[in-house]
Design an enzyme around this catalytic site. Structure first.
Site, PDB file in Angstrom:
ATOM      1  N   HIS A   1       0.824  -1.220   0.000  1.00  0.00           N
ATOM      2  CA  HIS A   1       0.000   0.000   0.000  1.00  0.00           C
ATOM      3  C   HIS A   1       0.847   1.255   0.000  1.00  0.00           C
ATOM      4  CE1 HIS A   1       0.586   1.043   4.303  1.00  0.00           C
ATOM      5  NE2 HIS A   1       0.602  -0.268   4.520  1.00  0.00           N
TER       6      HIS A   1
ATOM      7  N   CYS B   1       2.540  -4.876   7.088  1.00  0.00           N
ATOM      8  CA  CYS B   1       2.294  -4.697   5.661  1.00  0.00           C
ATOM      9  C   CYS B   1       3.496  -4.008   4.996  1.00  0.00           C
ATOM     10  CB  CYS B   1       1.036  -3.870   5.439  1.00  0.00           C
ATOM     11  SG  CYS B   1      -0.491  -4.796   5.762  1.00  0.00           S
TER      12      CYS B   1
END
Length: 527
Positions: free
Chosen positions: A428, A447
């Site tokens: 992301h 992440c």
């Protein structure tokens, strides 16, 4: 995990010509002409003999089922012996075993004291012919397991390596090596290509070690930096050190820091996970002073990791790879690097998982659905201290959970890339752009944050004419979440390599950010 070995196509013929015939030659000499064929050597090796062998040599028992199946297929007779002794390929196998160090492994066959006399001190071999043949067969399975499979899957999983393990096709492998009577992989096709590259540099670094390695650079505790024009004994030491590993092509032994030395140092920094600078700092000296023996251990550890990877992975037409210690993402298309981006990975306490997935969706202007662990550890304590905490963080309650609204302040930035997995990890964007300027980029909750998410989206959608860069920009700044399903899923591999030979043939070392190397090197070097 039990490794399924092949029922190999061992095409070994044991025919020996002898001169014992009493037939006459063309001149009538009765004992001088025709030659009788000595009967082929046949040593029965059945299940009872194999069972008895493993009672005597229990450290090899994990190979029993595979050995039994192999002998049954080959007519329950010996595989490695003929009337003259050991067939030539048996000696080839033993020589490869003795050269395991070249593969970054220790030669520690459980019954080394039994296998060695078979080949090196023949008169000391006290084994029966049956046990001699069985011992060599077990050496073959041992060698194949060590070199082509590495530690078992249970062990690699315990080391938190969740990428799919390579499934070695031992049938094809064995048919090939026995047909050509060699274990050499001349076309380098049986292993992940990085393995062969690391094996080559291992040889180079062992040669450096044999010559005494490199000398320590002594700058003193009060050292701050060297810049162009500075003069010191340590500068000549730096020059000598860089000449050993090749960053400096010629060593003029000068004690003056010049542009040539700075350029060589920059090259070194680039290939050791550092941001190149025009000065030489204490951290650079510390890196240069890492002993060659430690560098060799790092190479060996990463060769082992390569054993776990299926070489078929590299044949994919399009895939993404992330190397955690390198803090970098690559998009590979048609075997070439088509896109590169710096990344931020998980902190030591929230490590990014080593695994793979299939990217299927790109989400523009995403919500961030806050994980419960973060709600408990960060949001609830924040709310207890500040009644306006949710509003200030652009957070909102959503059916008993917490989410962050789309926009420039969203923790996921303006786009995320999903590859469904049980670890809830994805790629992301992020509003915290300054972190990408750091050398160590382990800051996330697990992440992978991408420095160039817009460019990644453009690359992934470049074959869809409807998704122009302008449309991607509009979707990223819409302030309303929208999903795009990729027409073809893209494999994503998140790996962990602290040594890597790049496509230019340069060896790179990266910091062991999660301290994973030490436990693996202990496994590989223990007796």
């Amino acid at each position: 995990m039990k490794i399924l070995y092949p029922l190999t196509a061992l095409m070994i013929l044991f025919t020996v010509i002898s001169c014992n015939s009493k037939s006459s030659d063309k001149e009538g000499n009765p004992n001088n002409a025709a030659k009788q064929i000595t009967p082929e050597l046949k040593i029965p090796i059945d299940s009872a003999a194999i069972s008895k062998f493993y009672q005597t040599y229990p450290k090899l028992v994990k190979f029993q089922g595979d050995v039994l199946a192999l002998y049954k297929k080959k007519g329950s007779t010996q595989l490695w012996l003929d009337n003259k002794g050991i067939v030539e390929f048996g000696s080839t196998l033993f020589n490869k075993y003795k050269g395991l160090e070249e593969e970054g492994l220790k030669a520690n066959f459980p019954y080394n004291e039994k296998i060695t006399p078979i080949f090196e001190r023949i008169s000391d071999n006290k084994l029966s012919k049956i046990d001699t043949d069985l011992m060599i067969t077990n050496l073959y399975f041992y060698y194949a397991e060590k070199v082509f499979s590495g530690v078992d899957e249970k062990t690699s999983t315990s080391l938190q390596w969740l990428l799919p393990r390579k499934k070695v096709n031992y049938q094809v492998f064995s048919d090939s090596i026995f047909e050509h009577a060699t274990i050499n992989d001349d076309n380098k096709s049986k292993m992940f290509s990085q393995y062969y590259k690391l094996r080559d540099v291992l040889k180079k670094y062992r040669e450096i070690e044999k010559k005494g390695g490199w000398k320590m650079i002594d700058v003193g505790e009060d050292f701050k930096k060297f810049k162009a024009g500075d003069s010191a004994v340590a500068i000549a030491q730096i020059r000598e050190r860089l000449a050993v590993t090749g960053e400096l092509k010629e060593n003029n032994k000068s004690a003056v820091c010049d542009s040539t030395l700075i350029a060589a140092m920059k090259d070194y920094e680039i290939h050791h996970g550092k941001t190149p600078k025009n000065i030489i700092l204490k951290e650079h000296i510390d890196e240069l002073n890492v002993p060659v023996a430690d560098r060799i251990k790092t190479i060996i550890v990463n060769m082992e990791r390569c054993r776990w990877i299926d070489p078929e992975l590299e044949k994919g037409k399009e895939y993404i790879e992330v190397n955690i210690p390198e803090f970098r993402l690559y998009l590979i298309r048609n075997h070439e690097i088509s896109f590169v981006s710096a990344v931020v990975v998980g902190k030591a306490m929230t490590k990014t998982v080593i695994f793979s997935g299939m990217m299927n969706n790109i989400v523009f202007s995403p919500y961030w659905n806050v994980p419960q662990s973060i709600i408990n550890k960060e949001i609830k304590p924040g709310m207890a201290k500040n009644k306006n905490y949710l509003a200030e963080k652009h957070l909102e309650w959503n059916n008993g959970a917490v989410r962050q609204a789309p926009g420039v302040n969203n923790s996921l930035g303006l786009v995320k890339f999903l590859f469904p997995n049980s670890n809830n990890i994805y790629l992301h964007d992020t509003p915290a752009k300054s972190l990408f300027e750091r050398e160590n980029r382990a800051f996330s909750h697990g992440c992978v944050r991408v420095a160039k998410p817009r460019e990644l989206a453009i690359e992934l959608l470049k074959n869809d004419p409807k998704w122009t860069p302008a449309r991607i920009d509009k979707a990223m700044h819409a302030g309303k979440e929208s999903w795009y399903t990729l027409k073809k899923k893209v494999p994503v591999y998140i790996g962990y390599f602290t040594a890597w030979v790049d496509r230019e043939g340069k060896l790179n070392f990266y910091n062991d950010v999660y301290n994973r190397d030490e436990s693996l090197i202990k496994l590989l070097t223990e007796e």
